[in-house]
Design a protein around this motif. Structure first.
Motif, PDB file in Angstrom:
ATOM      1  N   GLY A  14      47.363  42.816  48.544  1.00  0.00           N
ATOM      2  CA  GLY A  14      46.614  41.629  47.630  1.00  0.00           C
ATOM      3  C   GLY A  14      45.952  42.209  46.527  1.00  0.00           C
ATOM      4  O   GLY A  14      45.237  41.441  46.108  1.00  0.00           O
ATOM      5  N   SER A  15      45.715  43.527  46.466  1.00  0.00           N
ATOM      6  CA  SER A  15      44.557  44.213  45.456  1.00  0.00           C
ATOM      7  C   SER A  15      44.934  44.123  44.042  1.00  0.00           C
ATOM      8  O   SER A  15      44.344  44.211  43.101  1.00  0.00           O
ATOM      9  CB  SER A  15      44.209  45.538  45.874  1.00  0.00           C
ATOM     10  OG  SER A  15      45.140  46.343  46.168  1.00  0.00           O
ATOM     11  N   ALA A  16      46.613  43.946  43.891  1.00  0.00           N
ATOM     12  CA  ALA A  16      47.049  44.193  42.512  1.00  0.00           C
ATOM     13  C   ALA A  16      46.716  42.820  41.660  1.00  0.00           C
ATOM     14  O   ALA A  16      46.749  41.763  42.211  1.00  0.00           O
ATOM     15  CB  ALA A  16      48.386  44.223  42.317  1.00  0.00           C
ATOM     16  N   ASN A  17      46.045  43.010  40.526  1.00  0.00           N
ATOM     17  CA  ASN A  17      45.977  41.909  39.577  1.00  0.00           C
ATOM     18  C   ASN A  17      45.582  42.304  38.339  1.00  0.00           C
ATOM     19  O   ASN A  17      45.761  43.422  37.756  1.00  0.00           O
ATOM     20  CB  ASN A  17      44.451  41.343  40.063  1.00  0.00           C
ATOM     21  CG  ASN A  17      43.077  42.409  40.031  1.00  0.00           C
ATOM     22  OD1 ASN A  17      42.502  42.401  38.778  1.00  0.00           O
ATOM     23  ND2 ASN A  17      42.968  43.295  40.946  1.00  0.00           N
ATOM     24  N   ALA A  18      45.401  41.316  37.317  1.00  0.00           N
ATOM     25  CA  ALA A  18      45.246  41.575  35.945  1.00  0.00           C
ATOM     26  C   ALA A  18      44.026  41.064  35.794  1.00  0.00           C
ATOM     27  O   ALA A  18      43.426  40.018  36.196  1.00  0.00           O
ATOM     28  CB  ALA A  18      46.357  40.692  34.968  1.00  0.00           C
ATOM     29  N   GLU A  19      43.189  41.856  34.741  1.00  0.00           N
ATOM     30  CA  GLU A  19      41.940  41.354  34.130  1.00  0.00           C
ATOM     31  C   GLU A  19      41.869  41.223  32.745  1.00  0.00           C
ATOM     32  O   GLU A  19      42.444  41.674  32.003  1.00  0.00           O
ATOM     33  CB  GLU A  19      41.052  42.615  34.434  1.00  0.00           C
ATOM     34  CG  GLU A  19      39.675  42.519  34.071  1.00  0.00           C
ATOM     35  CD  GLU A  19      38.716  43.723  33.907  1.00  0.00           C
ATOM     36  OE1 GLU A  19      37.354  43.467  34.215  1.00  0.00           O
ATOM     37  OE2 GLU A  19      39.212  44.680  33.930  1.00  0.00           O
ATOM     38  N   VAL A  20      41.454  39.862  32.446  1.00  0.00           N
ATOM     39  CA  VAL A  20      41.372  39.533  30.996  1.00  0.00           C
ATOM     40  C   VAL A  20      39.821  39.809  30.628  1.00  0.00           C
ATOM     41  O   VAL A  20      38.985  39.154  31.016  1.00  0.00           O
ATOM     42  CB  VAL A  20      41.564  38.037  30.657  1.00  0.00           C
ATOM     43  CG1 VAL A  20      41.849  37.871  28.898  1.00  0.00           C
ATOM     44  CG2 VAL A  20      43.237  37.773  31.216  1.00  0.00           C
ATOM     45  N   LYS A  21      39.529  40.663  29.575  1.00  0.00           N
ATOM     46  CA  LYS A  21      38.325  41.326  29.309  1.00  0.00           C
ATOM     47  C   LYS A  21      37.713  40.783  28.347  1.00  0.00           C
ATOM     48  O   LYS A  21      36.472  40.984  27.968  1.00  0.00           O
ATOM     49  CB  LYS A  21      38.503  42.790  29.234  1.00  0.00           C
ATOM     50  CG  LYS A  21      38.997  43.826  30.360  1.00  0.00           C
ATOM     51  CD  LYS A  21      38.845  45.155  30.020  1.00  0.00           C
ATOM     52  CE  LYS A  21      37.579  45.720  29.875  1.00  0.00           C
ATOM     53  NZ  LYS A  21      36.709  45.483  31.102  1.00  0.00           N
ATOM     54  N   CYS A  22      38.204  39.714  27.341  1.00  0.00           N
ATOM     55  CA  CYS A  22      37.776  39.481  26.182  1.00  0.00           C
ATOM     56  C   CYS A  22      36.948  38.331  26.401  1.00  0.00           C
ATOM     57  O   CYS A  22      36.486  37.772  25.202  1.00  0.00           O
ATOM     58  CB  CYS A  22      38.856  39.349  25.164  1.00  0.00           C
ATOM     59  SG  CYS A  22      40.292  38.338  25.610  1.00  0.00           S
ATOM     60  N   PHE A  82      52.642  41.151  41.361  1.00  0.00           N
ATOM     61  CA  PHE A  82      52.087  42.155  40.679  1.00  0.00           C
ATOM     62  C   PHE A  82      52.466  43.584  41.225  1.00  0.00           C
ATOM     63  O   PHE A  82      51.927  44.638  40.675  1.00  0.00           O
ATOM     64  CB  PHE A  82      50.496  41.965  40.293  1.00  0.00           C
ATOM     65  CG  PHE A  82      50.230  40.867  39.351  1.00  0.00           C
ATOM     66  CD1 PHE A  82      51.108  40.080  38.771  1.00  0.00           C
ATOM     67  CD2 PHE A  82      48.787  40.501  38.966  1.00  0.00           C
ATOM     68  CE1 PHE A  82      50.804  39.012  37.979  1.00  0.00           C
ATOM     69  CE2 PHE A  82      48.552  39.766  38.123  1.00  0.00           C
ATOM     70  CZ  PHE A  82      49.544  38.730  37.530  1.00  0.00           C
ATOM     71  N   ARG A  83      53.030  43.691  42.283  1.00  0.00           N
ATOM     72  CA  ARG A  83      53.426  45.082  42.692  1.00  0.00           C
ATOM     73  C   ARG A  83      54.809  45.027  43.328  1.00  0.00           C
ATOM     74  O   ARG A  83      55.203  44.055  43.808  1.00  0.00           O
ATOM     75  CB  ARG A  83      52.455  45.474  43.932  1.00  0.00           C
ATOM     76  CG  ARG A  83      52.485  46.668  44.659  1.00  0.00           C
ATOM     77  CD  ARG A  83      51.607  46.566  45.714  1.00  0.00           C
ATOM     78  NE  ARG A  83      50.123  47.097  45.302  1.00  0.00           N
ATOM     79  CZ  ARG A  83      49.317  47.211  45.789  1.00  0.00           C
ATOM     80  NH1 ARG A  83      49.246  46.799  47.138  1.00  0.00           N
ATOM     81  NH2 ARG A  83      47.870  47.337  45.255  1.00  0.00           N
ATOM     82  N   GLY A  84      55.404  46.443  42.988  1.00  0.00           N
ATOM     83  CA  GLY A  84      56.859  46.168  43.826  1.00  0.00           C
ATOM     84  C   GLY A  84      58.044  45.755  43.069  1.00  0.00           C
ATOM     85  O   GLY A  84      59.275  45.623  43.479  1.00  0.00           O
ATOM     86  N   GLY A  85      57.785  45.298  41.931  1.00  0.00           N
ATOM     87  CA  GLY A  85      58.932  44.703  40.964  1.00  0.00           C
ATOM     88  C   GLY A  85      59.524  45.836  40.185  1.00  0.00           C
ATOM     89  O   GLY A  85      59.270  46.766  39.917  1.00  0.00           O
ATOM     90  N   PRO A  86      60.689  45.040  39.366  1.00  0.00           N
ATOM     91  CA  PRO A  86      61.578  45.973  38.836  1.00  0.00           C
ATOM     92  C   PRO A  86      61.201  46.064  37.291  1.00  0.00           C
ATOM     93  O   PRO A  86      61.357  46.901  36.554  1.00  0.00           O
ATOM     94  CB  PRO A  86      62.788  45.349  38.672  1.00  0.00           C
ATOM     95  CG  PRO A  86      62.645  43.977  38.728  1.00  0.00           C
ATOM     96  CD  PRO A  86      61.384  43.764  39.737  1.00  0.00           C
ATOM     97  N   GLY A  87      59.783  45.299  36.753  1.00  0.00           N
ATOM     98  CA  GLY A  87      59.492  45.247  35.659  1.00  0.00           C
ATOM     99  C   GLY A  87      58.551  46.650  35.177  1.00  0.00           C
ATOM    100  O   GLY A  87      58.277  47.545  36.086  1.00  0.00           O
ATOM    101  N   PRO A  88      57.656  46.511  34.206  1.00  0.00           N
ATOM    102  CA  PRO A  88      56.898  47.531  33.494  1.00  0.00           C
ATOM    103  C   PRO A  88      55.869  47.596  34.729  1.00  0.00           C
ATOM    104  O   PRO A  88      55.239  46.724  35.062  1.00  0.00           O
ATOM    105  CB  PRO A  88      56.515  47.311  32.469  1.00  0.00           C
ATOM    106  CG  PRO A  88      56.649  45.859  32.239  1.00  0.00           C
ATOM    107  CD  PRO A  88      58.035  45.402  33.198  1.00  0.00           C
TER     108      PRO A  88
END
Length: 457
Positions: free
Chosen positions: A347-355, A274-280
Motif C-alpha cells: 500500500g505504499s505506492a502512490n502519486a504526489e501532486v506537488k503544485c 499503482f504497482r505490479g501492472g503492465p503500464g509504465p
C-alpha cells in the motif's frame, strides 16, 4: 413508511445521538463546539454553539448565508451568475462522525459542517458534498481512493514586523532547528495524537522557520477533514507558545513558499493499482488512465489547488514546487510524481501532486482531482514519457503550468471535465472568486502580494 416520515425519523435519531455526544463532551469539560466549513477562497469559516445546543444544531442546523460561496480571502464579496447577494439561508449541519475534542484548545470541540437548504437537501455549492459525491463516483467505478496531505507552515516570532521574523534559526532540515523548537514540535505531535490523528513524520523544512508534518492516508473525505484539524491544531499550539504560524503559499517574496502536496492511491478488488501492472513504471492500465487524466487537467486544476495570486510566487522552477506540466518517477521537480514505495511495504505506492498549496479548499481540491482522474480512466488515456531531472535544465521544451491565477482561471473556465463534475453553481462560484482574487492584487509587486495574503491562511 413514507419518505417524509423516514426523514423525520432520521433527524430525530441524529438529534438523539447529538444529545449523547453533548453529554460526553460536557463530562470532558467541553463548553463549545466549532462548526467549520471552508469557503471557495480556501479560508476556514466557523460558527460555534454551546455544547448544550449541539443537539439542536444537529436537528435543525445553524443558519449561514449562501453568500459565503463568493467570499474572497480578504473578506470581500463578489458574485457569480448563481451565487451572491443578501437573499437566502442555508443550514450548517454537523457531521457527528468527525466530532473532535481539541487538545490544544481546552474547552472546545470541532466538527465539520455540511451546508444544506432548509429542507435538508445538500447545497449545490457545498464543497464537502461535492467531495462526497466524487468519492461515491470513484467507488461506483470500482476504485477505492485514499489520500493524504503534507502540511507545510512557517513559524514566526511575535510582533508586527513585516516581513515577519522566522522562528528557529537552524539550517534547512537541520537538527539544530529541531532542537531549538523541540518543545513546540513535541506539543504538536502530542496534540495530534490526543485527537487520534496518526503522524507519519514531522521535520524542519527548507525555508527559515518552516516545518512539515505528514499524517496517515485515509478516505478522501476523512483526509480533508483531518487536514483542517491538523492546521488548526498547529495554529493553536503555536499561539500557546507565543508564536505565529502561517500556511500561506508565499510568506516572503523570493523565498520558497508553503506547499500542501496531495498524495493519492487507488485500489480495486483489494489490488494496488499503482504497482505490479503492465503500464509504465508498473502502473495498472486503469491507474495510468487515472493519472493521465489528472495530468491533462493540471492547468485547470491549478485554479482549484493554487487559488491565490501568492500561489504563483511559489510556483517557480527548480525549487521542487512542481512548476512544469509533466510527470516523473520519484522526480520532485515534476508536478505529478509517481512514488513506487518500498517493495516490501504493502500500500505504499502512490502519486504526489506537488503544485498545490494550503490556500486550496481541500474538499474542492480532492473532488476535482478525483473528477479529472475518473475522466482519464474512462477515456483510457495514456501518460506521455516521464521527465527525469529538472525540466528547466534537461527538458526546457516542457511546458510550464500557468504562471498566474488569471491564466489558471482561464484554463479552469475552459475545462468541460471540471465544469460537468462541479456543476454550474460551484463551478461559477470558483471562477468568480478566482477572477476577483486576481483582480484585487493585479499590478502589485511580489512583496505586496505576499503581505496581502500572509496571514489569511
Amino acid at each position: 413508511m413514507g419518505a417524509g416520515a423516514e426523514e423525520r425519523t432520521a433527524r430525530e435519531e441524529l438529534r438523539r445521538r447529538a444529545r449523547q455526544e453533548a453529554a460526553r463532551l460536557t463530562a470532558e469539560g467541553v463548553h463549545a463546539v466549532a462548526l467549520s466549513w471552508v469557503d471557495t477562497s480556501g479560508v476556514a469559516r466557523v460558527k460555534a454553539v454551546p455544547t448544550g445546543r449541539l443537539a439542536h444544531a444537529a436537528r435543525h442546523g445553524v443558519g449561514a448565508s449562501p453568500v459565503f460561496d463568493v467570499f474572497t480571502s480578504d473578506d470581500a464579496i463578489t458574485a457569480s451568475p448563481l451565487s451572491g447577494g443578501p437573499d437566502g439561508d442555508l443550514r450548517l449541519v454537523p457531521d457527528l462522525d468527525r466530532l473532535t475534542v481539541l487538545a490544544a484548545q481546552p474547552g472546545w470541540a470541532w466538527v465539520p459542517a455540511d451546508r444544506q437548504d432548509q429542507s435538508g437537501v445538500p447545497h449545490p455549492g457545498c464543497a464537502r458534498h461535492f467531495l462526497r459525491r466524487m468519492t461515491a463516483a470513484a467507488r461506483d467505478s470500482g476504485f477505492e481512493p485514499r489520500m493524504g496531505y503534507e502540511t507545510e507552515w512557517v513559524v514566526c516570532r511575535p510582533g508586527d514586523d513585516e516581513p515577519p521574523v522566522a522562528a528557529g534559526a537552524g539550517p534547512a532540515y537541520g537538527m539544530s532547528r529541531l532542537v531549538e523548537m523541540s518543545d513546540y514540535l513535541r506539543d504538536i505531535v502530542t496534540a495530534l495524537r490526543d485527537q487520534e490523528l496518526e503522524v507519519l513524520q514531522i521535520h524542519p523544512e527548507y525555508s527559515p522557520g518552516q516545518f512539515e508534518v505528514s499524517t496517515a492516508p485515509a478516505d478522501p473525505l476523512r483526509a480533508a477533514d483531518e487536514l483542517l484539524v491538523v492546521r488548526e491544531t498547529i495554529r493553536a499550539v503555536t499561539l500557546r507558545h507565543g508564536l505565529r504560524a502561517t500556511f500561506a503559499p508565499t510568506v516572503v517574496a523570493g523565498g520558497v513558499g508553503n506547499g500542501c502536496h496531495l498524495h493519492l492511491s487507488l485500489r480495486q478488488d483489494d489490488q494496488d493499482l499503482f504497482r505490479g501492472g503492465p503500464g509504465p513504471q508498473g502502473l495498472d492500465e486503469t491507474a495510468e488512465g487515472f493519472l493521465a487524466g489528472i495530468l491533462d487537467e493540471l492547468p485547470a486544476l491549478l485554479a482549484v489547488g493554487a487559488p491565490s495570486p501568492a500561489s504563483y510566487l511559489r510556483l517557480a522552477p527548480s525549487v521542487w514546487a512542481g512548476a512544469y506540466h509533466c510527470w516523473g518517477l520519484e522526480n520532485r521537480e515534476a508536478a505529478l510524481r509517481l512514488i513506487p514505495g518500498p517493495p516490501d511495504e504493502s500500500g505504499s505506492a502512490n502519486a504526489e501532486v506537488k503544485c498545490f498549496d494550503a490556500a486550496a479548499n481541500p474538499y474542492l481540491l480532492a473532488g476535482a482531482v478525483l473528477a479529472a482522474g475518473l475522466a482519464g480512466a474512462e477515456a483510457k488515456r495514456s501518460l506521455p514519457a516521464p521527465v527525469q531531472g529538472d525540466p528547466a535544465v534537461v527538458a526546457p521544451a516542457t511546458p510550464r503550468l500557468p504562471r498566474s491565477l488569471t491564466q489558471a482561471a482561464d484554463r479552469f473556465a475552459a475545462s468541460e471535465v471540471l465544469r460537468a463534475a462541479l456543476g454550474e453553481t460551484l463551478h461559477g462560484a470558483v471562477l468568480a472568486v478566482r477572477r476577483a482574487e486576481a483582480e484585487s492584487l493585479d499590478g502589485r509587486d511580489p512583496e505586496a502580494v505576499a503581505a496581502a495574503t500572509r496571514w489569511r491562511y
